[in-house]
Design a protein around this motif. Structure first.
Motif, PDB file in Angstrom:
ATOM      1  N   SER A   1      -5.882  32.532  56.603  1.00  0.00           N
ATOM      2  CA  SER A   1      -5.329  33.376  57.477  1.00  0.00           C
ATOM      3  C   SER A   1      -6.209  34.200  58.210  1.00  0.00           C
ATOM      4  CB  SER A   1      -4.152  34.336  56.610  1.00  0.00           C
ATOM      5  OG  SER A   1      -3.273  35.165  57.666  1.00  0.00           O
ATOM      6  N   ILE A   2      -5.847  34.622  59.473  1.00  0.00           N
ATOM      7  CA  ILE A   2      -6.940  34.958  60.374  1.00  0.00           C
ATOM      8  C   ILE A   2      -6.417  36.385  61.028  1.00  0.00           C
ATOM      9  CG2 ILE A   2      -8.519  34.705  62.332  1.00  0.00           C
ATOM     10  CD1 ILE A   2      -8.708  31.913  61.498  1.00  0.00           C
ATOM     11  N   ASP A   3      -7.197  37.423  60.773  1.00  0.00           N
ATOM     12  CA  ASP A   3      -6.696  38.675  61.268  1.00  0.00           C
ATOM     13  C   ASP A   3      -8.014  39.656  61.492  1.00  0.00           C
ATOM     14  OD1 ASP A   3      -5.174  40.969  62.471  1.00  0.00           O
ATOM     15  OD2 ASP A   3      -3.444  40.493  61.522  1.00  0.00           O
ATOM     16  N   ASP A   4      -7.891  40.818  62.290  1.00  0.00           N
ATOM     17  CA  ASP A   4      -8.758  41.602  62.183  1.00  0.00           C
ATOM     18  C   ASP A   4      -8.615  42.683  61.278  1.00  0.00           C
ATOM     19  OD1 ASP A   4     -10.790  43.509  62.934  1.00  0.00           O
ATOM     20  OD2 ASP A   4      -9.943  44.139  64.919  1.00  0.00           O
TER      21      ASP A   4
ATOM     22  N   ILE B   1      -1.066  32.092  51.738  1.00  0.00           N
ATOM     23  CA  ILE B   1      -1.804  33.490  52.218  1.00  0.00           C
ATOM     24  C   ILE B   1      -1.282  33.784  53.662  1.00  0.00           C
ATOM     25  CG2 ILE B   1      -3.741  32.268  53.089  1.00  0.00           C
ATOM     26  CD1 ILE B   1      -5.434  34.481  52.189  1.00  0.00           C
ATOM     27  N   ALA B   2      -1.172  35.207  53.750  1.00  0.00           N
ATOM     28  CA  ALA B   2      -0.829  35.614  55.016  1.00  0.00           C
ATOM     29  C   ALA B   2      -1.140  37.102  55.232  1.00  0.00           C
ATOM     30  CB  ALA B   2       0.882  35.634  55.245  1.00  0.00           C
ATOM     31  N   PHE B   3      -1.645  37.255  56.427  1.00  0.00           N
ATOM     32  CA  PHE B   3      -1.826  38.800  56.775  1.00  0.00           C
ATOM     33  C   PHE B   3      -0.430  39.322  57.571  1.00  0.00           C
ATOM     34  CE2 PHE B   3      -6.774  38.190  56.965  1.00  0.00           C
ATOM     35  CZ  PHE B   3      -6.961  39.190  56.528  1.00  0.00           C
ATOM     36  N   GLY B   4      -0.439  40.581  57.579  1.00  0.00           N
ATOM     37  CA  GLY B   4       0.882  41.098  57.966  1.00  0.00           C
ATOM     38  C   GLY B   4       0.909  42.556  57.639  1.00  0.00           C
ATOM     39  N   ASP B   5       1.278  43.488  58.451  1.00  0.00           N
ATOM     40  CA  ASP B   5       1.403  44.956  58.404  1.00  0.00           C
ATOM     41  C   ASP B   5       2.811  44.995  57.791  1.00  0.00           C
ATOM     42  OD1 ASP B   5       1.156  47.385  58.473  1.00  0.00           O
ATOM     43  OD2 ASP B   5       1.134  48.099  60.544  1.00  0.00           O
ATOM     44  N   TYR B   6       2.870  45.137  56.472  1.00  0.00           N
ATOM     45  CA  TYR B   6       4.218  45.299  55.769  1.00  0.00           C
ATOM     46  C   TYR B   6       4.732  46.876  55.864  1.00  0.00           C
ATOM     47  CZ  TYR B   6       2.579  47.324  51.156  1.00  0.00           C
ATOM     48  OH  TYR B   6       2.120  47.976  50.251  1.00  0.00           O
ATOM     49  N   ASP B   7       3.612  47.485  55.925  1.00  0.00           N
ATOM     50  CA  ASP B   7       3.910  49.209  55.738  1.00  0.00           C
ATOM     51  C   ASP B   7       3.850  49.773  57.071  1.00  0.00           C
ATOM     52  OD1 ASP B   7       1.180  48.853  56.032  1.00  0.00           O
ATOM     53  OD2 ASP B   7       0.893  50.195  54.183  1.00  0.00           O
TER      54      ASP B   7
ATOM     55  N   MET C   1      -0.303  30.041  59.089  1.00  0.00           N
ATOM     56  CA  MET C   1       0.141  31.021  58.104  1.00  0.00           C
ATOM     57  C   MET C   1       0.682  30.481  56.626  1.00  0.00           C
ATOM     58  SD  MET C   1       3.627  33.552  58.761  1.00  0.00           S
ATOM     59  CE  MET C   1       3.076  34.177  60.295  1.00  0.00           C
ATOM     60  N   GLY C   2       0.461  30.998  55.750  1.00  0.00           N
ATOM     61  CA  GLY C   2       0.921  30.630  54.615  1.00  0.00           C
ATOM     62  C   GLY C   2       0.104  29.399  53.934  1.00  0.00           C
TER      63      GLY C   2
ATOM     64  N   SER D   1       2.940  28.273  62.396  1.00  0.00           N
ATOM     65  CA  SER D   1       4.262  28.903  62.883  1.00  0.00           C
ATOM     66  C   SER D   1       4.098  29.152  64.571  1.00  0.00           C
ATOM     67  CB  SER D   1       4.514  30.097  62.140  1.00  0.00           C
ATOM     68  OG  SER D   1       4.867  29.838  60.986  1.00  0.00           O
ATOM     69  N   ASP D   2       5.408  29.441  64.894  1.00  0.00           N
ATOM     70  CA  ASP D   2       5.263  29.710  66.366  1.00  0.00           C
ATOM     71  C   ASP D   2       4.493  30.929  66.684  1.00  0.00           C
ATOM     72  OD1 ASP D   2       6.174  30.261  69.095  1.00  0.00           O
ATOM     73  OD2 ASP D   2       8.124  31.171  68.551  1.00  0.00           O
ATOM     74  N   LYS D   3       3.790  31.048  67.774  1.00  0.00           N
ATOM     75  CA  LYS D   3       2.640  31.889  68.146  1.00  0.00           C
ATOM     76  C   LYS D   3       3.326  33.062  68.535  1.00  0.00           C
ATOM     77  CE  LYS D   3       1.368  31.038  73.012  1.00  0.00           C
ATOM     78  NZ  LYS D   3       1.660  32.446  73.499  1.00  0.00           N
ATOM     79  N   ARG D   4       4.264  33.292  69.502  1.00  0.00           N
ATOM     80  CA  ARG D   4       5.286  34.254  69.909  1.00  0.00           C
ATOM     81  C   ARG D   4       5.284  35.295  68.710  1.00  0.00           C
ATOM     82  NH1 ARG D   4      10.186  31.060  72.543  1.00  0.00           N
ATOM     83  NH2 ARG D   4      10.370  30.559  70.362  1.00  0.00           N
TER      84      ARG D   4
END
Length: 554
Positions: A251-254, A306-312, A499-500, A505-508
């Motif tokens: 998974s890729i994110d800053d 694995i997944a990045f995501g801002d859950y909080d 993702m995962g 998944s859809d990029k939108r």
């Protein structure tokens, strides 16, 4: 008195939540994963295949691509490759007809595949406006260039992206911010048919799939896009290919919000890895320093999805990595660039203790503005119930609803498909029917495909944002979005596809707005450094946003 009792009953009544329906047959998607199980228990047989949700023909409808296995002999000659010539083993592309049905266009599109397939990444590597495919496998990978006429060309050889060994997940990302998408390829183990060994209870002559501890880790691959239709292998010089792992997911994110994309890799029974972008074409591995390498007991675990995501909703991307039963799924909360293991405090640990997870993602399935967690589940050992009666090879899917930063298990409230048992592996997400609620597609080992259509039904509002880069990085991959609702609540998202586990998944970027009919502000930070602000954005729409002007990438 009666009025007070009435409102009290309303408060105590269970909230109406969306459920999912299995629409696979109705949608005319007859795909079945063919793992080619043998008595030899070759490890790839249990690892499954990925799936992608993307719009390959630019008609505005999301299409589906499934990765499949290949025919294995029993036993497999060590000098022979798995055979994919039988249509049962073809990868499959299904075109969305726009009426909630799909048509198999595999042959016409030219994407039957090669090798024993594993994962799929999607991205427009040549910036021509058409989404390309990169399919990973055991022994080699395939890059398909989308020609824009409904067909794909195999350009693997001339682009220099064949890879080798056992590739699992892959991702397109603009690692050096030059406006073209590079490719990160995660590899699993030093394994082939020559190195396969006998595992299991020999006294009972019961063979089983080998634990990854029996095999050496392997180096990952990185291909830098030269911008001329070819790639340069920069695996070693980037640093990502200098730190061996047993990689399954990426998974890729800053994660540190310095404006540059970082790479996280889920490793199986090996320390998890986080590669920080040094902004000079190289990365340093800092999983241990940032707190994601191990669980809260200092133990490695079977990282798969694995997944990045801002859950909080605090603006810092958190990280979720699932694992095998008795290990608990790992939720790491991002605290200003370092991570805290919060599986216990969040409820994720209690929910996941007896389960094994693969494909996963942060998705706001009920559009309430909080990112929930979906996990495709199933153990890796098809004989696990013999030695551990509390566990099962095939398991129900899992859905954990985010209640303002805490998670509750709503699996039993999510529809009939969640009560069935699956050997789920690849999972992808996207709103393929256009109703604003995210749908799910699952690729399971030796089982049929599963299309889960989100019923919605709670009247919550939504916004789907499609970013369009100017000239370069046409998909806007890496773009950061901040949404502010009228009540001040913020949400954050990143444009990406991988993702995962093994899937795309859809990029939108999808936002749930709850009861709000508009967003106060949508702020878009493009990889070029340009910031775009849109005010009073109406809900319940697919919003296409183009980068306002082109200037040299920083």
């Amino acid at each position: 008195m009666k009025t007070a009792l009435f409102f009290a009953a309303l408060l105590l009544a269970p909230m109406t939540l969306p459920t999912f329906q299995d629409v696979t047959v109705k949608a005319k998607v007859p795909f079945k994963n063919a793992a080619s199980h043998t008595s030899q228990k070759y490890l790839p047989e249990t690892m499954g295949g990925g799936v992608a949700v993307f719009d390959y023909n630019n008609d505005g409808h999301l299409d589906l691509f499934f990765v499949n296995g290949a025919s294995l002999e029993d036993p497999m000659p060590v000098d022979k490759l798995p055979d994919k010539s039988d249509p049962r083993y073809w990868d499959r592309l299904y075109r969305n007809n726009g009426d909630r049905t799909f048509t198999d266009v595999t042959e016409a599109a030219g994407v039957r595949g090669r090798y024993y397939g594993m994962g799929v990444a999607v991205g427009d590597y040549d910036n021509d406006g058409n989404t390309d495919l990169y399919v990973t496998g055991l022994g080699g990978n395939v890059l398909y260039r989308n020609k824009g006429d409904g067909t794909f060309a195999d350009v693997t050889g001339r682009t220099g992206t064949t890879g080798g060994g056992w590739s699992s997940s892959a991702a397109f990302a603009d690692l050096d911010k030059d406006g073209t998408l590079d490719i990160v390829v995660v590899r699993y183990l030093e394994w082939d048919f020559k190195t396969s060994i006998w595992c299991g209870d020999q006294s009972k002559a019961e063979r089983s799939y080998c634990h990854p501890d029996h095999f050496k880790p392997i180096l990952h691959l990185v291909y830098r896009n030269r911008g001329d239709g070819t790639f340069e292998d920069v695996s070693k010089s980037s640093g990502i290919g200098s730190a061996a792992g047993k990689g399954l997911g990426v998974s890729i994110d800053d994660f540190d919000r310095d404006g540059w994309p970082d790479v996280a890799i889920a490793n199986d029974s090996f320390p998890q890895q986080l590669f920080r972008n040094k902004r000079n074409g190289s990365f340093e591995e800092i999983g241990l320093q940032t707190g994601i390498a191990f669980d809260d007991q200092g133990r490695s675990f079977a990282g798969m999805g694995i997944a990045f995501g801002d859950y909080d909703n605090d603006g810092w991307p958190d990280l979720f990595i699932n694992a095998l039963s008795y290990q608990k799924y790992a939720l790491f909360r991002n605290r200003n660039g370092s991570f805290e293991y919060v599986s216990g405090a969040s409820g994720v640990g209690r929910i996941s203790f007896l389960h094994s997870g693969w494909g996963t993602g942060f998705i706001d399935y009920d559009n309430d503005g909080w990112k929930d967690l979906f996990v495709g589940q199933g153990h890796s050992m098809d004989t696990i119930a013999r030695t551990q009666p509390a566990l099962r090879y095939a398991e129900p899917l899992a859905l954990m609803r985010n209640v303002q930063g805490k998670f509750e298990d709503v699996t039993g409230r999510s529809g009939e498909p969640f009560r069935s048992a699956w050997s789920a592996r690849g999972v992808a997400f996207g709103d393929w029917n256009g109703d604003g609620f995210l749908d799910i597609v699952v690729n399971s080992v030796n089982q049929r495909a599963l299309l889960l259509e989100n019923s919605g039904g709670n009247r919550n509002h939504w916004l789907l944002v499609n970013t369009i880069g100017t000239v370069t990085n046409r998909d806007g991959v890496g773009t950061k979005l901040r949404l502010v609702l009228p009540d001040g609540m913020e949400q954050h998202g990143t444009v990406r596809t991988t993702m995962g586990y093994l899937s795309s998944s859809d990029k939108r970027v999808h936002f749930g707005l709850g009861a709000h009919r508009s967003a106060k502000l949508l702020e878009i930070l493009w990889p070029s450094g340009i910031t775009q602000r849109l005010e009073n954005v109406q809900a319940d729409q697919l919003l296409a946003v183009q980068e306002p002007l082109a200037r040299p990438r920083k």
